[in-house]
Design a protein around this motif. Sequence first.
Motif, PDB file in Angstrom:
ATOM      1  N   ALA A 154       0.851  -1.207   0.000  1.00 17.83           N
ATOM      2  CA  ALA A 154       0.000   0.000   0.000  1.00 17.83           C
ATOM      3  C   ALA A 154       0.877   1.245   0.000  1.00 17.83           C
ATOM      4  O   ALA A 154       0.594   2.229  -0.699  1.00 17.83           O
ATOM      5  N   GLU A 155       1.959   1.190   0.751  1.00 16.45           N
ATOM      6  CA  GLU A 155       2.847   2.341   0.845  1.00 16.45           C
ATOM      7  C   GLU A 155       3.434   2.680  -0.529  1.00 16.45           C
ATOM      8  O   GLU A 155       3.491   3.847  -0.930  1.00 16.45           O
ATOM      9  N   GLU A 156       3.825   1.624  -1.257  1.00 20.36           N
ATOM     10  CA  GLU A 156       4.405   1.828  -2.580  1.00 20.36           C
ATOM     11  C   GLU A 156       3.360   2.404  -3.544  1.00 20.36           C
ATOM     12  O   GLU A 156       3.646   3.325  -4.307  1.00 20.36           O
ATOM     13  N   VAL A 157       2.139   1.862  -3.496  1.00 22.40           N
ATOM     14  CA  VAL A 157       1.081   2.354  -4.387  1.00 22.40           C
ATOM     15  C   VAL A 157       0.828   3.830  -4.092  1.00 22.40           C
ATOM     16  O   VAL A 157       0.779   4.670  -5.016  1.00 22.40           O
ATOM     17  N   LEU A 158       0.696   4.167  -2.821  1.00 23.85           N
ATOM     18  CA  LEU A 158       0.387   5.560  -2.460  1.00 23.85           C
ATOM     19  C   LEU A 158       1.533   6.488  -2.876  1.00 23.85           C
ATOM     20  O   LEU A 158       1.303   7.630  -3.279  1.00 23.85           O
ATOM     21  N   GLY A 159       2.761   5.951  -2.853  1.00 18.47           N
ATOM     22  CA  GLY A 159       3.915   6.747  -3.270  1.00 18.47           C
ATOM     23  C   GLY A 159       3.927   7.010  -4.771  1.00 18.47           C
ATOM     24  O   GLY A 159       4.623   7.907  -5.248  1.00 18.47           O
ATOM     25  N   LEU A 160       3.173   6.225  -5.533  1.00 16.89           N
ATOM     26  CA  LEU A 160       3.126   6.402  -6.992  1.00 16.89           C
ATOM     27  C   LEU A 160       2.043   7.390  -7.420  1.00 16.89           C
ATOM     28  O   LEU A 160       1.966   7.792  -8.576  1.00 16.89           O
ATOM     29  N   VAL A 161       1.161   7.745  -6.488  1.00 12.04           N
ATOM     30  CA  VAL A 161       0.043   8.647  -6.830  1.00 12.04           C
ATOM     31  C   VAL A 161       0.565  10.071  -6.990  1.00 12.04           C
ATOM     32  O   VAL A 161       1.336  10.560  -6.171  1.00 12.04           O
ATOM     33  N   THR A 162       0.178  10.705  -8.090  1.00  7.74           N
ATOM     34  CA  THR A 162       0.541  12.108  -8.336  1.00  7.74           C
ATOM     35  C   THR A 162      -0.758  12.876  -8.603  1.00  7.74           C
ATOM     36  O   THR A 162      -1.834  12.251  -8.715  1.00  7.74           O
ATOM     37  N   PRO A 163      -0.684  14.193  -8.750  1.00  9.75           N
ATOM     38  CA  PRO A 163      -1.916  14.936  -9.076  1.00  9.75           C
ATOM     39  C   PRO A 163      -2.520  14.512 -10.414  1.00  9.75           C
ATOM     40  O   PRO A 163      -3.678  14.795 -10.707  1.00  9.75           O
ATOM     41  N   ARG A 164      -1.716  13.822 -11.255  1.00  7.41           N
ATOM     42  CA  ARG A 164      -2.243  13.386 -12.566  1.00  7.41           C
ATOM     43  C   ARG A 164      -2.885  11.997 -12.504  1.00  7.41           C
ATOM     44  O   ARG A 164      -3.472  11.542 -13.474  1.00  7.41           O
ATOM     45  N   THR A 165      -2.772  11.315 -11.357  1.00  8.95           N
ATOM     46  CA  THR A 165      -3.333   9.962 -11.257  1.00  8.95           C
ATOM     47  C   THR A 165      -4.858  10.029 -11.283  1.00  8.95           C
ATOM     48  O   THR A 165      -5.471  10.733 -10.493  1.00  8.95           O
ATOM     49  N   ARG A 166      -5.450   9.263 -12.202  1.00 12.61           N
ATOM     50  CA  ARG A 166      -6.918   9.267 -12.326  1.00 12.61           C
ATOM     51  C   ARG A 166      -7.548   7.962 -11.836  1.00 12.61           C
ATOM     52  O   ARG A 166      -8.700   7.945 -11.415  1.00 12.61           O
ATOM     53  N   LEU A 167      -6.776   6.879 -12.007  1.00 17.16           N
ATOM     54  CA  LEU A 167      -7.374   5.559 -11.765  1.00 17.16           C
ATOM     55  C   LEU A 167      -6.281   4.608 -11.278  1.00 17.16           C
ATOM     56  O   LEU A 167      -5.150   4.647 -11.762  1.00 17.16           O
ATOM     57  N   ILE A 168      -6.653   3.761 -10.309  1.00 15.36           N
ATOM     58  CA  ILE A 168      -5.759   2.688  -9.857  1.00 15.36           C
ATOM     59  C   ILE A 168      -6.470   1.363 -10.124  1.00 15.36           C
ATOM     60  O   ILE A 168      -7.625   1.185  -9.726  1.00 15.36           O
ATOM     61  N   ILE A 169      -5.778   0.460 -10.805  1.00 12.79           N
ATOM     62  CA  ILE A 169      -6.354  -0.860 -11.088  1.00 12.79           C
ATOM     63  C   ILE A 169      -5.773  -1.873 -10.097  1.00 12.79           C
ATOM     64  O   ILE A 169      -4.557  -1.939  -9.904  1.00 12.79           O
ATOM     65  N   LEU A 170      -6.661  -2.625  -9.476  1.00 16.82           N
ATOM     66  CA  LEU A 170      -6.245  -3.681  -8.541  1.00 16.82           C
ATOM     67  C   LEU A 170      -6.813  -5.006  -9.024  1.00 16.82           C
ATOM     68  O   LEU A 170      -7.860  -5.036  -9.677  1.00 16.82           O
ATOM     69  N   ASN A 171      -6.140  -6.096  -8.671  1.00 15.21           N
ATOM     70  CA  ASN A 171      -6.629  -7.424  -9.057  1.00 15.21           C
ATOM     71  C   ASN A 171      -6.227  -8.444  -8.004  1.00 15.21           C
ATOM     72  O   ASN A 171      -5.045  -8.728  -7.838  1.00 15.21           O
ATOM     73  N   SER A 172      -7.213  -8.959  -7.308  1.00 13.89           N
ATOM     74  CA  SER A 172      -6.957 -10.008  -6.311  1.00 13.89           C
ATOM     75  C   SER A 172      -8.200 -10.889  -6.196  1.00 13.89           C
ATOM     76  O   SER A 172      -9.305 -10.358  -6.134  1.00 13.89           O
ATOM     77  N   PRO A 173      -8.013 -12.209  -6.184  1.00 15.23           N
ATOM     78  CA  PRO A 173      -6.829 -12.987  -6.512  1.00 15.23           C
ATOM     79  C   PRO A 173      -6.347 -12.652  -7.930  1.00 15.23           C
ATOM     80  O   PRO A 173      -7.164 -12.311  -8.790  1.00 15.23           O
ATOM     81  N   ALA A 174      -5.045 -12.777  -8.118  1.00 14.11           N
ATOM     82  CA  ALA A 174      -4.452 -12.201  -9.318  1.00 14.11           C
ATOM     83  C   ALA A 174      -4.099 -13.205 -10.401  1.00 14.11           C
ATOM     84  O   ALA A 174      -3.699 -14.328 -10.135  1.00 14.11           O
ATOM     85  N   ASN A 175      -4.211 -12.731 -11.617  1.00  6.66           N
ATOM     86  CA  ASN A 175      -3.633 -13.350 -12.786  1.00  6.66           C
ATOM     87  C   ASN A 175      -2.408 -12.489 -13.094  1.00  6.66           C
ATOM     88  O   ASN A 175      -2.555 -11.267 -13.169  1.00  6.66           O
ATOM     89  N   PRO A 176      -1.218 -13.004 -13.280  1.00  5.94           N
ATOM     90  CA  PRO A 176      -0.859 -14.403 -13.451  1.00  5.94           C
ATOM     91  C   PRO A 176      -0.313 -15.076 -12.201  1.00  5.94           C
ATOM     92  O   PRO A 176       0.072 -16.243 -12.264  1.00  5.94           O
ATOM     93  N   THR A 177      -0.259 -14.388 -11.064  1.00  2.59           N
ATOM     94  CA  THR A 177       0.531 -14.910  -9.946  1.00  2.59           C
ATOM     95  C   THR A 177      -0.242 -15.786  -8.970  1.00  2.59           C
ATOM     96  O   THR A 177       0.353 -16.517  -8.188  1.00  2.59           O
TER      97      THR A 177
END
Length: 392
Positions: A154-177
Motif C-alpha cells: 500500500a505504501e508503494e502504491v500511495l507513493g506512486l500517486v501524483t496529481p495526474r493519477t486518475r485511476l488505480i487498477i487492482l486485481n486479487s486474486p491475481a492473474n498471473p501470480t
Amino acid sequence: MLQPAAGMARLGTETAFDVLARAAKLQAAGKSIINLGIGQPDFQTPGNIVEAAIKALRDGHHGYTPAAGILPLREAVAADLQRRHGVEVSPERILIVPGGKVTMFFAVLMFGEPGAEILYPNPGFPIYESVINFSGAKAVPIPLKEDNGFAFSAEEVLGLVTPRTRLIILNSPANPTGGVTPVAEMDRLVAGLARHPQVALMSDEIYSQMLYDGREHRSVLHYPELEDRAILLDGWSKTYAMTGWRLGFSLWPEPLIEGAVRLAVNCHSCVNAATQVAGIEALNGPQDGVHEMVAAFAERRAVVMRELNQIPGFRCIEPGGAFYAFPNVSGTGLKAKELETGLLEEAGVATIAGTSFGRMGEGFLRISYANSLENIEEAMTRIRAWLTERGG
Ligand SMILES: Cc1ncc(COP(=O)(O)O)c(C=O)c1O
C-alpha cells in the motif's frame, strides 16, 4: 496510404492467445502438447445453466435487451453481491457486459487520456497496460513482488500517486501470480486514498470465488468510503466455467453509471438475451458446480506446488487464489520467453512466459493448473526431463 489512429500502434495484446494458437498448430502436426497455458477452467458450464439458456431461446428471448442488462439479472447480481460481500447495492448501478474485459476497457476509456496517469499491477493481466497505452494515458506499474506474496505494498502504491493519477487498477486474486492481497494491506491503501479523493479505483475481482486454505477476499465493496469512486469488475467466466459465453458485470459509482451505459450503447448495445437468462440461473441456482471445481483446483494446486519445487532451477511460492502458479525460473539460467518456447516446442508443454504479463514478469513462468491431475503430473515430468537433458 491508410492512416490508422496513433493509438493503434500502442495497443498491445494477450499473448496467451498466441501460445494457444501455436500449441494447436503443433498438435495438428501430430505433436503431443499438454496445455498449462490456458486461462480458463477445464470444466463444462454446469448443466442447469446450459438448460436455462436453451429454454430462453425456446421461450423467444431473441431481441435486444436494455443496454444495462435485463432487470432480473441485475437484481440477481445485487443479491449475489449482498450474499457474498454483505453489502446492499442498487441494481441501477450494475451494468451487464460481454465478459470481464469490457469493464476494464470502459473504465480505462473513461479516465485515460494524454496527461493522465493510471496505475496497474505488473506483472498483471496484460490488457490493463495495453488499453491504458491505447488511451494515451501514462501506464504506471505497481510492482508485485515474489517476496511480498505478489501482493501490492500500500505504501508503494500511495507513493506512486501524483496529481495526474486518475485511476488505480487492482486485481486479487491475481492473474498471473495467484497472489491474494492481505486484508491489512487493502485497509492501509484505502486509508491512504483518503488523501487523494480525485483517484478512482477499478477492482478486478473475477477470481474472488477461487481461494485456498481459508484465505479471505476483501472486496472494494467492503469500504463504504469508496462507494463514489470504486468500480467493481466481476463476472461468470471463471466462477461458472463460462468463458465462451461472454458474460460479465460491473458495479459503477452512481456518478459514472450513466456514462458506462452510454459506452455500452455505443459499443455492443447489449449482451445476448439468452446468455443473460442463463446468468440468472447461474447466480440463483445450486452452487455445487462452483464448489466442486474449486475443490478440484485445490487438489491440483497441491500437486503443482510439490512438483514445481522439485524442478531444478524452479522455486514457487504458494498461490492463494485463482488457478495459476507463478514459479521463479531464474535458476534455470534461461529467459522466461526462451523457456516458454523450449517447453512448448521441445518438451510439449504449453506455459506462458512471465514477461507476457509485463516486464516485471521476467524470470517467471505462468502455469495454469486448469488441466487434469494426470496431465499436470505428466507435464511436470516432461519439464524436469527437458531441463535435465539440457544440463540444468
Ligand atoms: C484478471 C482477469 N480479469 C479479467 C479477465 C477477463 O475475463 P473475461 O473472459 O470474462 O473477459 C481475465 C481473463 O483471463 C483475467 O484473468
